[in-house]
Design an enzyme around this catalytic site. Structure first.
Site, PDB file in Angstrom:
ATOM      1  N   HIS A   1      -7.168  -5.180  10.282  1.00 18.15           N
ATOM      2  CA  HIS A   1      -6.890  -4.953   8.847  1.00 18.15           C
ATOM      3  C   HIS A   1      -5.568  -5.566   8.418  1.00 18.15           C
ATOM      4  O   HIS A   1      -4.642  -5.693   9.216  1.00 18.15           O
ATOM      5  CB  HIS A   1      -6.985  -3.462   8.467  1.00 18.15           C
ATOM      6  CG  HIS A   1      -5.889  -2.588   8.991  1.00 18.15           C
ATOM      7  ND1 HIS A   1      -6.127  -1.390   9.624  1.00 18.15           N
ATOM      8  CD2 HIS A   1      -4.545  -2.719   8.977  1.00 18.15           C
ATOM      9  CE1 HIS A   1      -4.974  -0.834   9.963  1.00 18.15           C
ATOM     10  NE2 HIS A   1      -4.011  -1.618   9.586  1.00 18.15           N
TER      11      HIS A   1
ATOM     12  N   ASP B   1      -7.679  -3.225  14.349  1.00 15.51           N
ATOM     13  CA  ASP B   1      -9.027  -3.588  13.921  1.00 15.51           C
ATOM     14  C   ASP B   1      -9.015  -4.810  12.995  1.00 15.51           C
ATOM     15  O   ASP B   1     -10.013  -5.129  12.357  1.00 15.51           O
ATOM     16  CB  ASP B   1      -9.698  -2.396  13.218  1.00 15.51           C
ATOM     17  CG  ASP B   1      -8.924  -1.925  11.993  1.00 15.51           C
ATOM     18  OD1 ASP B   1      -7.891  -2.549  11.652  1.00 15.51           O
ATOM     19  OD2 ASP B   1      -9.339  -0.926  11.370  1.00 15.51           O
TER      20      ASP B   1
ATOM     21  N   ASP C   1       0.808  -1.226   0.000  1.00 18.48           N
ATOM     22  CA  ASP C   1       0.000   0.000   0.000  1.00 18.48           C
ATOM     23  C   ASP C   1       0.839   1.273   0.000  1.00 18.48           C
ATOM     24  O   ASP C   1       2.047   1.243   0.215  1.00 18.48           O
ATOM     25  CB  ASP C   1      -0.965   0.002   1.204  1.00 18.48           C
ATOM     26  CG  ASP C   1      -0.320  -0.559   2.469  1.00 18.48           C
ATOM     27  OD1 ASP C   1       0.921  -0.521   2.561  1.00 18.48           O
ATOM     28  OD2 ASP C   1      -1.054  -1.044   3.349  1.00 18.48           O
TER      29      ASP C   1
ATOM     30  N   GLU D   1      -9.667  -2.178   5.444  1.00 18.53           N
ATOM     31  CA  GLU D   1     -10.346  -1.872   6.696  1.00 18.53           C
ATOM     32  C   GLU D   1     -11.563  -2.788   6.861  1.00 18.53           C
ATOM     33  O   GLU D   1     -12.020  -3.407   5.896  1.00 18.53           O
ATOM     34  CB  GLU D   1     -10.783  -0.407   6.683  1.00 18.53           C
ATOM     35  CG  GLU D   1      -9.627   0.591   6.548  1.00 18.53           C
ATOM     36  CD  GLU D   1      -8.780   0.724   7.814  1.00 18.53           C
ATOM     37  OE1 GLU D   1      -8.678  -0.244   8.596  1.00 18.53           O
ATOM     38  OE2 GLU D   1      -8.224   1.810   8.029  1.00 18.53           O
TER      39      GLU D   1
HETATM   40  C1  F6R Z   1       1.283  -1.428   6.134  1.00 17.72           C
HETATM   41  C2  F6R Z   1       0.070  -2.204   6.278  1.00 17.72           C
HETATM   42  C3  F6R Z   1      -0.736  -2.225   7.544  1.00 17.72           C
HETATM   43  C4  F6R Z   1       0.094  -2.479   8.791  1.00 17.72           C
HETATM   44  C5  F6R Z   1      -0.795  -2.442  10.033  1.00 17.72           C
HETATM   45  C6  F6R Z   1       0.002  -2.640  11.311  1.00 17.72           C
HETATM   46  O1  F6R Z   1       1.862  -1.629   4.857  1.00 17.72           O
HETATM   47  O2  F6R Z   1      -0.286  -2.806   5.339  1.00 17.72           O
HETATM   48  O3  F6R Z   1      -1.707  -3.234   7.433  1.00 17.72           O
HETATM   49  O4  F6R Z   1       0.719  -3.714   8.686  1.00 17.72           O
HETATM   50  O5  F6R Z   1      -1.446  -1.214  10.103  1.00 17.72           O
HETATM   51  O6  F6R Z   1       0.876  -1.574  11.486  1.00 17.72           O
HETATM   52  P1  F6R Z   1       1.971  -1.586  12.634  1.00 17.72           P
HETATM   53  O7  F6R Z   1       2.930  -2.659  12.295  1.00 17.72           O
HETATM   54  O8  F6R Z   1       2.611  -0.224  12.555  1.00 17.72           O
HETATM   55  O9  F6R Z   1       1.261  -1.825  13.914  1.00 17.72           O
END
Ligand code: F6R
Length: 264
Positions: free
Chosen positions: A139, A137, A67, A144
């Protein structure tokens, strides 16, 4: 789904790097799906160390990131482009032309751009190993809650929870992007092998729902239950919500004995 519980973040990062390094040694032109965020930082550090100390070769590796924020160009300090350069790419020998990260500056025809991203993945032969983090959450990527389990690469509006979780990355005066281009859940499920990393108590609920809850669009990571080769690699803190911890540990011990190649 294989659930591997490590003692702490350091052990989790080393195990993830071991898995990716073995995959790379078996297939030097490995197609790697990559994530940003705080969780994989230790994993990238360990891979860089293997490159430095053991000559682990990334020269034929092709990468696809999950992303990028919409509105940030590739030189923006908070873009995932810069994150990847700083945390991984500049420490290994991945060729710049083999790196793919969604373009956050696209305007107008998102569909055409996103279809092109999907096509590049297909043209590369598909993703061999997809690395994922998990949001509080549930994701994965920026899919989301309520994202279709069949979704493909597309623009996605971020939830308030995700915006808050990532707020600290942006300065007080800075405008935080409210949307991202993300691979879809369907795109992620097409990967041949998936490795989801979860660390810390704040991820315990999401991990438990993803692994032991029903498969539901309310928890995107629960879709991994549909994948035939998904490993959930967590530290003890992130595992506290799991009901069947003891069983997972037995399965891993048995797998190490009988089919160690499953654990690479
Ligand atoms: C980032 C991504 C997100 C993160 C998720 C957890 O490329 O795809 O799904 O993996 O938000 O983020 P952290 O590791 O910062 O808790």
């Amino acid at each position: 789904m294989l659930v591997v519980i490590e003692q702490d973040y350091g052990a989790l990062s080393r195990e993830a790097a071991r898995i990716a390094a073995n995959a790379l040694r078996q297939k030097p032109d490995l197609v790697l799906g990559l994530a940003t965020g705080s969780t994989p930082v230790g994993f990238y550090r360990e891979l860089a160390k293997l490159h430095r100390e053991q000559g682990l070769d990334f020269s034929r590796v092709v990468t696809f990131n999950l992303d990028e924020y919409i509105g940030l160009d590739s030189s923006h300090p908070h873009s995932f482009h810069v994150f990847m350069q700083e945390n991984f790419f500049r420490h290994v020998n991945v060729k710049p032309e083999n790196i793919h990260i969604p373009d956050g500056t696209i305007r107008g025809d998102f569909d055409e751009y996103c279809e092109g991203y999907e096509r590049s993945i297909r043209d590369a032969g598909g993703i061999d190993l997809q690395i994922l983090g998990i949001g509080k959450d549930g994701h994965i990527g920026f899919n989301e809650p309520t994202s279709s389990l069949a979704s493909r690469t597309r623009p996605k509006t971020l939830t308030r929870e995700t915006l808050e979780a990532n707020r600290s990355h942006f300065g007080k005066e800075e405008r935080q992007p409210r949307a991202a281009i993300t691979m879809g859940i369907g795109t992620i499920l097409d990967a041949k092998k998936i490795l989801l990393l979860g660390s810390g108590a704040e991820k315990a609920r999401a991990v438990a729902l993803a692994v032991e809850g029903p498969i539901t669009a309310s928890v995107s990571a629960s879709a991994l239950q549909l994948h035939r080769d998904a490993t959930v690699l967590v530290d003890r803190e992130a595992a506290v919500g799991l009901k069947h911890r003891e069983y997972y540990e037995t399965v891993v011990a048995m797998t190490r004995e009988l089919t160690p190649e499953r654990l690479w």
